[in-house]
Design a protein around this motif. Structure first.
Motif, PDB file in Angstrom:
ATOM      1  N   THR A 144       0.726  -1.119   0.056  1.00  0.00           N
ATOM      2  CA  THR A 144      -0.117  -0.030  -0.038  1.00  0.00           C
ATOM      3  C   THR A 144       0.674   1.242  -0.030  1.00  0.00           C
ATOM      4  O   THR A 144       0.481   2.557  -0.429  1.00  0.00           O
ATOM      5  CB  THR A 144      -0.904   0.145   1.149  1.00  0.00           C
ATOM      6  OG1 THR A 144      -0.122   0.011   2.240  1.00  0.00           O
ATOM      7  CG2 THR A 144      -1.870  -1.143   1.476  1.00  0.00           C
ATOM      8  N   GLU A 199       6.251   7.483   0.029  1.00  0.00           N
ATOM      9  CA  GLU A 199       5.464   7.463   1.206  1.00  0.00           C
ATOM     10  C   GLU A 199       6.194   7.033   2.510  1.00  0.00           C
ATOM     11  O   GLU A 199       6.270   7.444   3.633  1.00  0.00           O
ATOM     12  CB  GLU A 199       4.150   6.833   1.050  1.00  0.00           C
ATOM     13  CG  GLU A 199       3.235   7.409   0.245  1.00  0.00           C
ATOM     14  CD  GLU A 199       1.885   6.845  -0.256  1.00  0.00           C
ATOM     15  OE1 GLU A 199       0.914   7.490  -0.488  1.00  0.00           O
ATOM     16  OE2 GLU A 199       1.925   5.388  -0.055  1.00  0.00           O
ATOM     17  N   GLY A 246      -0.160  16.311   1.593  1.00  0.00           N
ATOM     18  CA  GLY A 246      -0.837  15.459   0.889  1.00  0.00           C
ATOM     19  C   GLY A 246      -0.336  14.023   1.049  1.00  0.00           C
ATOM     20  O   GLY A 246      -1.057  12.994   1.011  1.00  0.00           O
ATOM     21  N   HIS A 247       0.809  13.706   1.020  1.00  0.00           N
ATOM     22  CA  HIS A 247       1.548  12.418   1.025  1.00  0.00           C
ATOM     23  C   HIS A 247       1.116  11.962   2.547  1.00  0.00           C
ATOM     24  O   HIS A 247       0.963  10.685   2.745  1.00  0.00           O
ATOM     25  CB  HIS A 247       3.008  12.589   0.889  1.00  0.00           C
ATOM     26  CG  HIS A 247       3.479  12.252  -0.479  1.00  0.00           C
ATOM     27  ND1 HIS A 247       3.021  11.461  -1.322  1.00  0.00           N
ATOM     28  CD2 HIS A 247       4.118  13.034  -1.275  1.00  0.00           C
ATOM     29  CE1 HIS A 247       3.573  11.577  -2.429  1.00  0.00           C
ATOM     30  NE2 HIS A 247       4.227  12.689  -2.269  1.00  0.00           N
ATOM     31  N   LYS A 248       1.226  13.194   3.618  1.00  0.00           N
ATOM     32  CA  LYS A 248       1.230  12.868   5.046  1.00  0.00           C
ATOM     33  C   LYS A 248      -0.281  12.292   5.245  1.00  0.00           C
ATOM     34  O   LYS A 248      -0.530  10.994   5.786  1.00  0.00           O
ATOM     35  CB  LYS A 248       1.350  14.063   5.793  1.00  0.00           C
ATOM     36  CG  LYS A 248       1.172  13.932   7.224  1.00  0.00           C
ATOM     37  CD  LYS A 248       1.350  15.170   8.007  1.00  0.00           C
ATOM     38  CE  LYS A 248       1.032  15.076   9.521  1.00  0.00           C
ATOM     39  NZ  LYS A 248       1.501  16.367   9.961  1.00  0.00           N
ATOM     40  N   ASN A 249      -1.279  12.739   4.718  1.00  0.00           N
ATOM     41  CA  ASN A 249      -2.780  12.579   4.790  1.00  0.00           C
ATOM     42  C   ASN A 249      -2.914  10.964   4.180  1.00  0.00           C
ATOM     43  O   ASN A 249      -3.506  10.403   4.897  1.00  0.00           O
ATOM     44  CB  ASN A 249      -3.767  13.464   4.125  1.00  0.00           C
ATOM     45  CG  ASN A 249      -3.571  14.625   4.809  1.00  0.00           C
ATOM     46  OD1 ASN A 249      -3.347  14.800   6.131  1.00  0.00           O
ATOM     47  ND2 ASN A 249      -4.015  15.877   4.220  1.00  0.00           N
ATOM     48  N   ASN A 250      -2.329  11.018   2.920  1.00  0.00           N
ATOM     49  CA  ASN A 250      -2.502   9.632   2.605  1.00  0.00           C
ATOM     50  C   ASN A 250      -1.758   8.486   3.254  1.00  0.00           C
ATOM     51  O   ASN A 250      -2.421   7.268   3.574  1.00  0.00           O
ATOM     52  CB  ASN A 250      -1.826   9.467   1.199  1.00  0.00           C
ATOM     53  CG  ASN A 250      -2.679  10.240   0.162  1.00  0.00           C
ATOM     54  OD1 ASN A 250      -3.824  10.607   0.316  1.00  0.00           O
ATOM     55  ND2 ASN A 250      -1.993  10.798  -1.046  1.00  0.00           N
ATOM     56  N   ILE A 251      -0.792   8.577   3.959  1.00  0.00           N
ATOM     57  CA  ILE A 251      -0.257   7.657   4.920  1.00  0.00           C
ATOM     58  C   ILE A 251      -0.875   7.461   6.083  1.00  0.00           C
ATOM     59  O   ILE A 251      -1.238   6.221   6.375  1.00  0.00           O
ATOM     60  CB  ILE A 251       1.403   8.225   5.261  1.00  0.00           C
ATOM     61  CG1 ILE A 251       2.218   8.411   4.093  1.00  0.00           C
ATOM     62  CG2 ILE A 251       1.899   7.322   6.486  1.00  0.00           C
ATOM     63  CD1 ILE A 251       3.472   9.090   4.312  1.00  0.00           C
ATOM     64  N   ALA A 293      -4.271   7.621   6.502  1.00  0.00           N
ATOM     65  CA  ALA A 293      -5.286   6.718   5.803  1.00  0.00           C
ATOM     66  C   ALA A 293      -5.087   5.360   5.485  1.00  0.00           C
ATOM     67  O   ALA A 293      -5.578   4.520   6.011  1.00  0.00           O
ATOM     68  CB  ALA A 293      -5.826   7.542   4.495  1.00  0.00           C
ATOM     69  N   LYS A 294      -3.874   5.341   4.861  1.00  0.00           N
ATOM     70  CA  LYS A 294      -3.471   3.954   4.677  1.00  0.00           C
ATOM     71  C   LYS A 294      -3.259   3.003   5.849  1.00  0.00           C
ATOM     72  O   LYS A 294      -3.432   1.682   5.863  1.00  0.00           O
ATOM     73  CB  LYS A 294      -2.214   4.054   3.667  1.00  0.00           C
ATOM     74  CG  LYS A 294      -2.640   4.410   2.142  1.00  0.00           C
ATOM     75  CD  LYS A 294      -1.527   4.161   1.192  1.00  0.00           C
ATOM     76  CE  LYS A 294      -1.884   4.659  -0.251  1.00  0.00           C
ATOM     77  NZ  LYS A 294      -0.815   4.493  -1.171  1.00  0.00           N
TER      78      LYS A 294
END
Length: 221
Positions: free
Chosen positions: A153, A158, A187-192, A194-195
């Motif tokens: 993921t 990331e 943006g990367h931080k938020n994706n991390i 969430a994942k």
């Protein structure tokens, strides 16, 4: 930085308010001895935004854990520092799961508290090396593995940003190091988040330690 103080001891509230008001860059926008007063403050649209809340656990009307749940529902990005005379090492993991940015004993000095507040404002969390070790022991034995492994993921970028976040680097610092914009880092931080299913950087550290993405030696304090 806008600070709020909630403690059922009127003297402590006044002493901390006076102390922080004398520090440049910190504005105490709210202080009270009753959690319901904070609820009313947060419900009013024109009040100053709160960046960090200093929260006592034991209060006469509504207890600190209920306040924590309420404020996190209102504003999940609000950073909460819990300061309690009932501090126990075995509660650190619970506090992280509830989204607390720092958990401190009530005997902490105002000057040390000031440094913690500054670090939480900058990086989103504060845990000393002993607390990190305790977190690793508490959570690694209780948290189930994700259904999808992190290798499937998380992208290489990331993972790189995750390591830097765990090392207390700000989005601005990471952007400068990786030659990308601060907005891209966020943006990367938020994706991390969430994942991997965490609420803040403190939770991210626990996850990264558990998955051996970072080691205790790599973390900077």
């Amino acid at each position: 930085m806008n600070l709020a103080i909630l403690d059922d001891d009127y003297l402590i509230v006044n002493l901390l308010s006076s102390f922080f008001k004398n520090n440049e860059g910190i504005q105490v926008v709210f202080d009270a001895t009753d959690g319901y007063q904070l609820y009313k403050y947060l419900d009013q649209e024109n009040n100053e935004r709160i960046d960090i809340l200093l929260l006592d656990l034991k209060m006469k009307t509504v207890d600190g854990l209920e306040v924590l749940k309420h404020v996190k529902l209102k504003n999940k990005d609000l950073k909460v520092i819990v300061i309690s005379s009932h501090y126990q090492d075995n509660s650190i993991g619970f506090m992280v799961k509830e989204g607390v940015s720092a958990f401190l004993p009530k005997g902490i000095s105002p000057f040390e508290l000031l440094e913690v507040v500054k670090q939480v404002n900058q990086t989103g969390f504060y845990f000393n090396p002993k607390q990190i070790s305790i977190l690793r022991e508490q959570i690694s034995s209780r948290v189930p593995k994700p259904v999808i492994e992190e290798e499937e993921t998380l992208t290489d970028r990331e993972k790189e940003i995750m390591k830097l976040l765990c090392q207390q680097k700000t989005a601005k610092e990471i952007g400068e190091m990786l030659f990308i914009t601060q907005r891209t880092v966020e943006g990367h931080k938020n994706n991390i988040f969430a994942k991997v299913g965490v609420r803040n950087v403190a939770g991210l550290i626990v996850y990264a330690l558990q998955k051996q993405i970072v080691t205790l030696e790599e973390l900077q304090f």
